[in-house]
Motif scaffolding. Structure first.
Motif, PDB file in Angstrom:
ATOM      1  N   HIS A  19       0.992  -0.966  -0.629  1.00 13.39           N
ATOM      2  CA  HIS A  19      -0.122  -0.071   0.164  1.00 13.39           C
ATOM      3  C   HIS A  19       0.808   1.141  -0.458  1.00 13.39           C
ATOM      4  N   THR A  43       6.821 -10.110  -5.523  1.00 14.11           N
ATOM      5  CA  THR A  43       5.528 -10.934  -5.667  1.00 14.11           C
ATOM      6  C   THR A  43       4.474 -11.321  -7.000  1.00 14.11           C
ATOM      7  N   ASP A  44       3.620 -10.577  -6.941  1.00 14.74           N
ATOM      8  CA  ASP A  44       2.609 -10.234  -7.019  1.00 14.74           C
ATOM      9  C   ASP A  44       1.970  -9.437  -8.095  1.00 14.74           C
ATOM     10  N   VAL A  86      12.264 -11.025  -2.642  1.00 16.60           N
ATOM     11  CA  VAL A  86      13.636 -11.059  -2.407  1.00 16.60           C
ATOM     12  C   VAL A  86      13.706 -11.973  -1.292  1.00 16.60           C
ATOM     13  N   ASP A 297       3.334  -2.515   7.150  1.00 18.77           N
ATOM     14  CA  ASP A 297       3.339  -3.803   8.137  1.00 18.77           C
ATOM     15  C   ASP A 297       4.460  -4.021   8.620  1.00 18.77           C
ATOM     16  N   GLY A 310      -3.763  -1.206   6.980  1.00 20.85           N
ATOM     17  CA  GLY A 310      -3.719  -1.242   5.692  1.00 20.85           C
ATOM     18  C   GLY A 310      -3.499   1.032   5.590  1.00 20.85           C
ATOM     19  N   VAL A 311      -4.278   1.291   6.564  1.00 20.00           N
ATOM     20  CA  VAL A 311      -4.700   2.436   6.259  1.00 20.00           C
ATOM     21  C   VAL A 311      -3.603   3.079   6.677  1.00 20.00           C
TER      22      VAL A 311
HETATM   23  C1  LIG Z   1      -9.376 -10.021   5.743  1.00 21.54           C
HETATM   24  C2  LIG Z   1      -8.071  -8.474   6.313  1.00 21.54           C
HETATM   25  C3  LIG Z   1      -8.826  -7.729   6.179  1.00 21.54           C
HETATM   26  C4  LIG Z   1      -8.788  -6.669   6.468  1.00 21.54           C
HETATM   27  N1  LIG Z   1      -9.070  -5.013   6.203  1.00 21.54           N
HETATM   28  C5  LIG Z   1      -7.804  -4.117   6.855  1.00 21.54           C
HETATM   29  C6  LIG Z   1      -9.272  -2.634   6.776  1.00 21.54           C
HETATM   30  O1  LIG Z   1     -10.071  -2.459   6.122  1.00 21.54           O
HETATM   31  N2  LIG Z   1      -8.586  -1.530   6.223  1.00 21.54           N
HETATM   32  C7  LIG Z   1      -7.196  -1.312   6.817  1.00 21.54           C
HETATM   33  O2  LIG Z   1      -6.445  -0.439   6.902  1.00 21.54           O
HETATM   34  N3  LIG Z   1      -6.403  -2.622   6.683  1.00 21.54           N
HETATM   35  C8  LIG Z   1      -6.571  -4.277   6.752  1.00 21.54           C
HETATM   36  N4  LIG Z   1      -6.258  -4.975   6.845  1.00 21.54           N
HETATM   37  C9  LIG Z   1      -5.152  -4.867   7.064  1.00 21.54           C
HETATM   38  C10 LIG Z   1      -4.319  -5.003   6.025  1.00 21.54           C
HETATM   39  O3  LIG Z   1      -4.166  -5.799   5.029  1.00 21.54           O
HETATM   40  C11 LIG Z   1      -2.304  -4.585   5.871  1.00 21.54           C
HETATM   41  O4  LIG Z   1      -2.925  -4.040   7.513  1.00 21.54           O
HETATM   42  C12 LIG Z   1      -2.172  -3.858   4.944  1.00 21.54           C
HETATM   43  O5  LIG Z   1      -2.234  -5.246   3.584  1.00 21.54           O
HETATM   44  C13 LIG Z   1      -0.524  -3.660   5.025  1.00 21.54           C
HETATM   45  O6  LIG Z   1       0.020  -3.281   3.700  1.00 21.54           O
HETATM   46  P1  LIG Z   1       1.662  -3.345   3.244  1.00 21.54           P
HETATM   47  O7  LIG Z   1       1.330  -2.312   2.489  1.00 21.54           O
HETATM   48  O8  LIG Z   1       1.936  -3.432   4.417  1.00 21.54           O
HETATM   49  O9  LIG Z   1       1.582  -4.716   3.027  1.00 21.54           O
HETATM   50  P2  LIG Z   1       0.770  -5.206   1.960  1.00 21.54           P
HETATM   51  O10 LIG Z   1       0.008  -4.576   1.209  1.00 21.54           O
HETATM   52  O11 LIG Z   1       0.702  -6.990   2.385  1.00 21.54           O
HETATM   53  O12 LIG Z   1       1.753  -5.831   0.418  1.00 21.54           O
HETATM   54  C14 LIG Z   1       3.059  -6.357   0.566  1.00 21.54           C
HETATM   55  C15 LIG Z   1       3.048  -7.442  -0.952  1.00 21.54           C
HETATM   56  O13 LIG Z   1       4.439  -7.391  -1.076  1.00 21.54           O
HETATM   57  C16 LIG Z   1       4.744  -7.601  -1.569  1.00 21.54           C
HETATM   58  N5  LIG Z   1       5.799  -8.791  -1.050  1.00 21.54           N
HETATM   59  C17 LIG Z   1       5.736  -9.980  -0.026  1.00 21.54           C
HETATM   60  N6  LIG Z   1       7.457 -10.345   0.443  1.00 21.54           N
HETATM   61  C18 LIG Z   1       8.037 -10.151  -0.740  1.00 21.54           C
HETATM   62  C19 LIG Z   1       8.861 -10.912  -1.188  1.00 21.54           C
HETATM   63  N7  LIG Z   1       9.915 -10.601  -0.561  1.00 21.54           N
HETATM   64  N8  LIG Z   1       9.225  -9.753  -2.050  1.00 21.54           N
HETATM   65  C20 LIG Z   1       8.541  -9.224  -3.347  1.00 21.54           C
HETATM   66  N9  LIG Z   1       7.636  -8.737  -2.549  1.00 21.54           N
HETATM   67  C21 LIG Z   1       7.039  -9.504  -1.747  1.00 21.54           C
HETATM   68  C22 LIG Z   1       3.092  -9.272  -1.550  1.00 21.54           C
HETATM   69  O14 LIG Z   1       3.045 -10.405  -2.471  1.00 21.54           O
HETATM   70  C23 LIG Z   1       2.525  -7.968  -1.560  1.00 21.54           C
HETATM   71  O15 LIG Z   1       1.749  -7.515  -3.300  1.00 21.54           O
HETATM   72  C24 LIG Z   1      -7.378  -6.416   6.349  1.00 21.54           C
HETATM   73  C25 LIG Z   1      -6.472  -7.724   6.658  1.00 21.54           C
HETATM   74  C26 LIG Z   1      -6.973  -8.572   6.323  1.00 21.54           C
HETATM   75  C27 LIG Z   1      -5.970 -10.260   6.479  1.00 21.54           C
END
Ligand SMILES: Cc1cc2nc3c(=O)[nH]c(=O)nc-3n(C[C@H](O)[C@H](O)[C@H](O)COP(=O)(O)OP(=O)(O)OC[C@H]3O[C@@H](n4cnc5c(N)ncnc54)[C@H](O)[C@@H]3O)c2cc1C
Length: 392
Positions: A19, A43-44, A86, A297, A310-311
């Protein structure tokens, strides 16, 4: 293209397309830095937007509606896109180590790889439970389960482990969808039995008492059996057992417990917190290495402990982009202070939602419409990319 006399700012590599990095890519697309080579490794090819995931499971959104096309966004930012995982960082030689590509040099590195439910301490969980992340694999298994439940006559028991907002929302979304699918096939929706297991005495531990009560009421109304103080100790085929000795026969187990950190971070030598998340300052720069930043995260702001949501990852996109830019231009970095209270709009599966912010709460179909509007607006901002303000 780099013109003669233009400074070479080197390579910036974005690890993960979470995000925060989608925001960084968008900002570098709108205002690029001539002389910078930008690469994103993920990865995606598509970033799932967590806010809309339960709505997708419930059947309110199509899969494409809840994902950001990372390749398209990378192209907009003038970045190379590598689909890869990675697996480490060679900090001494400033190289990112990938599973399938040769090592990639960097001058600045930013990590936004998210988290995944921690399963390794529970026997059998890896083999028999379906983790909610990574989302792509979750989706494949959710679709397979949807088909299985629809085809297989007779009752099905589904257990969700983890009663935070994600677990509660996912339970209600799956139940809503599966009941409808059975009804459409002329089957009895009461054939479905849902169990929600919480390691704590309460569900939604990080939300206020009013929100917890509202969700308790919804879960009771829908016949979801809530197991409290029921930390799962092992999972085997068709059964889960809690540490307190309770056993439950199940057909499916979904795993939505607290976020865990990627294991490979431990070998990077970066300072990590007790959960294995990368410690960062207010500037989102890592404590150990001024060339490496982290957000979302996978990061732990040492002065502002945040819930894994995510927020926050979305909000960090702007200061992260700004500080990466400043770092490349050797300008002083800016401190980012996240808000103390944040708004969570938690859906109940049926186009209804409950709002939670600090001690305040509200509920209704209007809360769902509000959430839907916010989420769609966010996604539209990545679909309708603005014009670039820098020479291509
Ligand atoms: C069912 C559910 C509902 C949720 N609803 C909410 C909500 O309504 N509001 C909210 O604020 N939060 C919500 N969350 C929490 C939210 O999903 C996470 O906090 C958020 O996705 C974290 O974002 P991020 O950018 O840190 O990582 P992510 O969104 O997880 O993105 C990480 C990306 O990095 C990629 N990646 C991972 N490892 C590697 C690697 N080694 N090499 C290359 N790429 C890699 C992954 O494939 C992914 O594309 C919810 C969680 C769940 C499980």
């Amino acid at each position: 293209m780099q013109s003669s006399g233009q400074a070479d700012l080197g390579d910036m590599v974005l690890v993960g397309g979470g995000h925060s990095h989608v925001g960084v890519l968008k900002r570098f697309g709108m205002q690029g830095l001539p002389g910078l080579r930008l690469t994103v490794i993920c990865t995606d090819t598509h970033t799932p937007y967590s806010g809309m995931l339960p709505g997708y499971v419930a059947g309110h959104y199509r899969y494409e509606e809840v994902h950001i096309d990372l390749r398209r966004l990378a192209a907009f930012a003038g970045a190379r896109y590598y689909q890869d995982e990675v697996i480490g960082i060679d900090r001494e030689n400033r190289r990112v180590l990938c599973r399938n590509h040769p090592p990639l040099g960097y001058d600045r590195l930013s990590i936004n790889i998210g988290s995944a439910p921690a399963m390794d301490r529970v026997a059998g969980a890896d083999e028999y439970a379906i983790p909610v992340k990574p989302i792509r694999r979750f989706n494949e298994r959710w679709l397979a389960m949807l088909e299985r439940v629809c085809r297989q006559p007779g009752p099905s028991t589904i257990a969700v482990v983890g009663a935070g907002a994600g677990g509660v929302e996912l339970t209600l979304a799956m139940q809503y969808r599966l009941r409808r699918e059975l009804q459409l096939r002329g089957r009895d929706p009461d054939d479905l039995h849902f169990h929600l297991l919480s390691a704590d005495h309460d569900i939604l531990r990080t939300h206020n008492a009013r929100v917890r009560q509202r969700f308790e009421a919804v879960l009771a109304e829908r016949g979801v059996v809530v197991h409290r103080a029921a930390e799962v100790g092992s999972v085997s085929r068709g059964q889960i057992s809690t540490r307190s000795g309770e056993t439950l026969a199940t057909d499916e187990v979904f795993w939505v417990t607290q976020a865990g950190a990627a294991a490979w971070l431990r070998d990077t030598g970066l300072a990590l917190d007790s959960g294995g998340f990368i410690q960062v300052a207010d500037t989102l720069q890592t404590l150990s290495d001024p060339l490496i930043f982290a957000a979302g995260d996978c990061a732990a702001m040492i002065d502002h402990p945040l819930e894994k949501a995510g927020v926050f990852a979305v909000r960090q996109g702007r200061p992260l982009a700004e500080n990466l830019r400043r770092s490349l231009l050797q300008q002083p970095l800016l401190a980012y202070r996240p808000q103390r209270h944040w708004l969570a709009l938690i859906s109940t599966g049926d186009r209804y939602a409950i709002a939670s912010r600090g001690a305040a709460s509200a509920q209704g179909a209007w809360v769902w419409r509000w959430k839907d509007w916010i989420d769609r607006r966010f996604m539209a901002s990545f679909a309708d990319l603005p014009a670039k303000t820098w020479p291509a």
